[in-house]
Write a protein that holds these residues in place. Sequence first.
Motif, mmCIF file in Angstrom:
data_model
loop_
_atom_site.group_PDB
_atom_site.id
_atom_site.type_symbol
_atom_site.label_atom_id
_atom_site.label_comp_id
_atom_site.label_asym_id
_atom_site.label_seq_id
_atom_site.Cartn_x
_atom_site.Cartn_y
_atom_site.Cartn_z
ATOM 1 N N TYR A 4 -7.488 8.159 -5.959
ATOM 2 C CA TYR A 4 -6.939 8.498 -4.646
ATOM 3 C C TYR A 4 -7.973 8.189 -3.562
ATOM 4 C CZ TYR A 4 -3.593 10.782 -7.657
ATOM 5 O OH TYR A 4 -2.660 11.023 -8.638
ATOM 6 N N PRO A 5 -8.142 6.912 -3.259
ATOM 7 C CA PRO A 5 -9.193 6.510 -2.317
ATOM 8 C C PRO A 5 -8.850 6.839 -0.869
ATOM 9 C CG PRO A 5 -7.868 4.616 -2.925
ATOM 10 C CD PRO A 5 -7.388 5.754 -3.777
ATOM 11 N N ILE A 6 -9.890 7.149 -0.095
ATOM 12 C CA ILE A 6 -9.744 7.291 1.354
ATOM 13 C C ILE A 6 -9.767 5.895 1.957
ATOM 14 C CG2 ILE A 6 -10.878 8.104 3.458
ATOM 15 C CD1 ILE A 6 -11.868 10.520 1.850
ATOM 16 N N ILE A 7 -8.799 5.618 2.812
ATOM 17 C CA ILE A 7 -8.627 4.286 3.396
ATOM 18 C C ILE A 7 -8.772 4.357 4.909
ATOM 19 C CG2 ILE A 7 -7.053 2.325 3.661
ATOM 20 C CD1 ILE A 7 -8.019 2.783 0.779
ATOM 21 N N THR A 8 -9.635 3.554 5.464
ATOM 22 C CA THR A 8 -9.801 3.502 6.915
ATOM 23 C C THR A 8 -8.836 2.476 7.495
ATOM 24 O OG1 THR A 8 -11.447 1.719 6.893
ATOM 25 C CG2 THR A 8 -12.258 3.994 6.611
ATOM 26 N N PRO A 9 -8.584 2.545 8.806
ATOM 27 C CA PRO A 9 -7.752 1.502 9.438
ATOM 28 C C PRO A 9 -8.303 0.096 9.203
ATOM 29 C CG PRO A 9 -7.928 3.376 10.899
ATOM 30 C CD PRO A 9 -8.851 3.650 9.743
ATOM 31 N N ALA A 63 0.860 -1.187 0.000
ATOM 32 C CA ALA A 63 0.000 0.000 0.000
ATOM 33 C C ALA A 63 0.893 1.234 0.000
ATOM 34 C CB ALA A 63 -0.914 0.004 1.221
ATOM 35 N N TYR A 64 0.412 2.285 -0.627
ATOM 36 C CA TYR A 64 1.179 3.530 -0.719
ATOM 37 C C TYR A 64 0.283 4.670 -0.255
ATOM 38 C CZ TYR A 64 4.360 6.994 -2.864
ATOM 39 O OH TYR A 64 5.242 8.031 -3.092
ATOM 40 N N PHE A 65 0.713 5.398 0.781
ATOM 41 C CA PHE A 65 -0.106 6.474 1.319
ATOM 42 C C PHE A 65 0.472 7.842 0.964
ATOM 43 C CE2 PHE A 65 -1.714 3.015 3.882
ATOM 44 C CZ PHE A 65 -3.074 3.309 3.931
ATOM 45 N N ILE A 66 -0.420 8.739 0.531
ATOM 46 C CA ILE A 66 -0.017 10.086 0.153
ATOM 47 C C ILE A 66 -0.578 11.139 1.103
ATOM 48 C CG2 ILE A 66 0.179 9.501 -2.296
ATOM 49 C CD1 ILE A 66 -2.580 10.922 -2.671
ATOM 50 N N TRP A 67 -1.505 10.735 1.993
ATOM 51 C CA TRP A 67 -2.150 11.726 2.857
ATOM 52 C C TRP A 67 -2.584 11.098 4.176
ATOM 53 C CZ3 TRP A 67 -1.444 16.605 1.841
ATOM 54 C CH2 TRP A 67 -2.145 17.568 2.589
ATOM 55 N N ARG A 68 -2.779 11.977 5.157
ATOM 56 C CA ARG A 68 -3.196 11.568 6.493
ATOM 57 C C ARG A 68 -4.319 12.495 6.956
ATOM 58 N NH1 ARG A 68 -1.691 13.336 11.600
ATOM 59 N NH2 ARG A 68 -1.834 11.752 13.265
ATOM 60 N N ASN A 69 -5.259 11.951 7.714
ATOM 61 C CA ASN A 69 -6.433 12.716 8.198
ATOM 62 C C ASN A 69 -7.234 13.341 7.071
ATOM 63 O OD1 ASN A 69 -6.015 12.111 10.908
ATOM 64 N ND2 ASN A 69 -4.831 13.959 11.294
ATOM 65 N N PRO A 70 -7.883 12.530 6.238
ATOM 66 C CA PRO A 70 -7.937 11.069 6.312
ATOM 67 C C PRO A 70 -6.779 10.426 5.554
ATOM 68 C CG PRO A 70 -9.360 11.817 4.554
ATOM 69 C CD PRO A 70 -8.791 13.062 5.184
ATOM 70 N N TYR A 71 -6.551 9.151 5.863
ATOM 71 C CA TYR A 71 -5.557 8.409 5.097
ATOM 72 C C TYR A 71 -6.027 8.293 3.648
ATOM 73 C CZ TYR A 71 -3.400 6.794 9.461
ATOM 74 O OH TYR A 71 -2.774 6.721 10.669
ATOM 75 N N MET A 72 -5.119 8.622 2.726
ATOM 76 C CA MET A 72 -5.418 8.470 1.305
ATOM 77 C C MET A 72 -4.309 7.670 0.643
ATOM 78 S SD MET A 72 -6.885 12.252 0.298
ATOM 79 C CE MET A 72 -7.172 11.776 -1.407
ATOM 80 N N PRO A 99 2.505 14.314 -1.115
ATOM 81 C CA PRO A 99 2.286 15.683 -0.670
ATOM 82 C C PRO A 99 2.179 15.842 0.845
ATOM 83 C CG PRO A 99 0.253 14.765 -1.517
ATOM 84 C CD PRO A 99 1.330 13.752 -1.815
ATOM 85 N N TYR A 100 1.817 14.753 1.560
ATOM 86 C CA TYR A 100 1.843 14.837 3.023
ATOM 87 C C TYR A 100 3.228 14.410 3.490
ATOM 88 C CZ TYR A 100 0.553 14.515 7.919
ATOM 89 O OH TYR A 100 0.493 14.713 9.271
ATOM 90 N N PRO A 101 3.863 15.187 4.346
ATOM 91 C CA PRO A 101 5.229 14.850 4.783
ATOM 92 C C PRO A 101 5.241 13.836 5.928
ATOM 93 C CG PRO A 101 4.571 16.949 5.730
ATOM 94 C CD PRO A 101 3.423 16.510 4.856
ATOM 95 N N PHE A 102 5.031 12.574 5.589
ATOM 96 C CA PHE A 102 5.046 11.539 6.622
ATOM 97 C C PHE A 102 6.402 11.486 7.319
ATOM 98 C CE2 PHE A 102 1.450 9.903 4.118
ATOM 99 C CZ PHE A 102 0.563 9.559 5.128
ATOM 100 N N LYS A 103 6.368 11.254 8.649
ATOM 101 C CA LYS A 103 7.578 11.175 9.472
ATOM 102 C C LYS A 103 7.572 9.868 10.268
ATOM 103 C CE LYS A 103 8.559 15.430 8.250
ATOM 104 N NZ LYS A 103 9.581 15.711 7.219
ATOM 105 N N GLU A 104 8.613 9.688 11.078
ATOM 106 C CA GLU A 104 8.748 8.467 11.877
ATOM 107 C C GLU A 104 7.541 8.242 12.787
ATOM 108 O OE1 GLU A 104 10.929 6.010 12.080
ATOM 109 O OE2 GLU A 104 12.249 6.725 10.482
ATOM 110 N N LYS A 105 6.997 9.307 13.363
ATOM 111 C CA LYS A 105 5.857 9.145 14.268
ATOM 112 C C LYS A 105 4.642 8.584 13.532
ATOM 113 C CE LYS A 105 4.377 13.988 13.810
ATOM 114 N NZ LYS A 105 4.104 15.254 14.549
ATOM 115 N N HIS A 106 4.511 8.899 12.256
ATOM 116 C CA HIS A 106 3.393 8.369 11.474
ATOM 117 C C HIS A 106 3.639 6.902 11.116
ATOM 118 C CE1 HIS A 106 3.468 12.810 10.400
ATOM 119 N NE2 HIS A 106 2.412 12.652 11.174
ATOM 120 N N LEU A 107 4.899 6.567 10.953
ATOM 121 C CA LEU A 107 5.253 5.168 10.708
ATOM 122 C C LEU A 107 4.783 4.303 11.878
ATOM 123 C CD1 LEU A 107 8.666 3.943 9.320
ATOM 124 C CD2 LEU A 107 7.658 2.858 11.315
#
Length: 268
Positions: free
Chosen positions: A191-196, A155-164, A213-221
């Motif tokens: 670009y689907p919204i994905i729930t947990p 899976a590849y995520f490009i966004w958070r809140n919501p996860y996309m 475009p969302y700058p994911f960091k270690e805390k998001h990992l």
Amino acid sequence: MAYPQTFTDQLSRQILLAKAPQRIISLVPSQTELLFDLGLADKIVGVTKFCVHPANLVKEKVKIGGTKNFNFEIIRDLKPDLIIGNKEENYPEGIQALAQDYPVWVSDIFMLADALAMMENIALLTETSEAAAKIIQNIKEGFAQLKPGPFIPAAYFIWRNPYMSVGHNTFIHEMMAAAGFQNIFGSLNRYPIITPDDLQSASPKVVFLSSEPYPFKEKHLREIQEILPQALVTLVDGELFSWYGSRLQQTPPFLQYLRKELEASLLN
């Protein structure tokens, strides 16, 4: 080339150039980098605030706003004779407004073949076909060398809140496939919204968290790891998955290295 000359962009729109362009504005970061790599530094007069490569050269150029928020006054003052944009990264109202006053050539990228065609067309527009041919050849040779093994569900995520995530008909989807990763959300829209719960049900072996475009960091990992403890979650350079200009020369070795590293981690 004799002028005036009519060119067709990737939306099948025709634009008329009265002369070879001398004052170019780029509205897309990956295409800005391409223009510099084509040797057009002296002809580029404006870029967006998100155009960051090549860093030493873009800092000298006038910023015309964002990719989805143009400053029309600044653009007018720059007196461009060619503007280069992209359907997805720019906003249609802005492109339409600019097209009333300037030649605006728009790319539309889904596949690697679209990106290569974009480069060929921009080279024709800017009379840089020789430089473009070398870049295109490098990219083709690089992707031809990719020989992935069995596909790894990912899976590849490009966004958070919501996860996309990314679905089919996206450039990132094709880059994943080129490296041998099966996009577990590849049957969904772009670009689907994905729930947990969606993520747990899909149960990928690998989860990519992009730098843009969302700058994911270690805390998001760690956040994703709690949702999917059995998966291998990793941060990745979004530019090397999604930039469809000359940076694609760097993408195949990156994908090859990433695949090899993840394969080794999954075996441990």
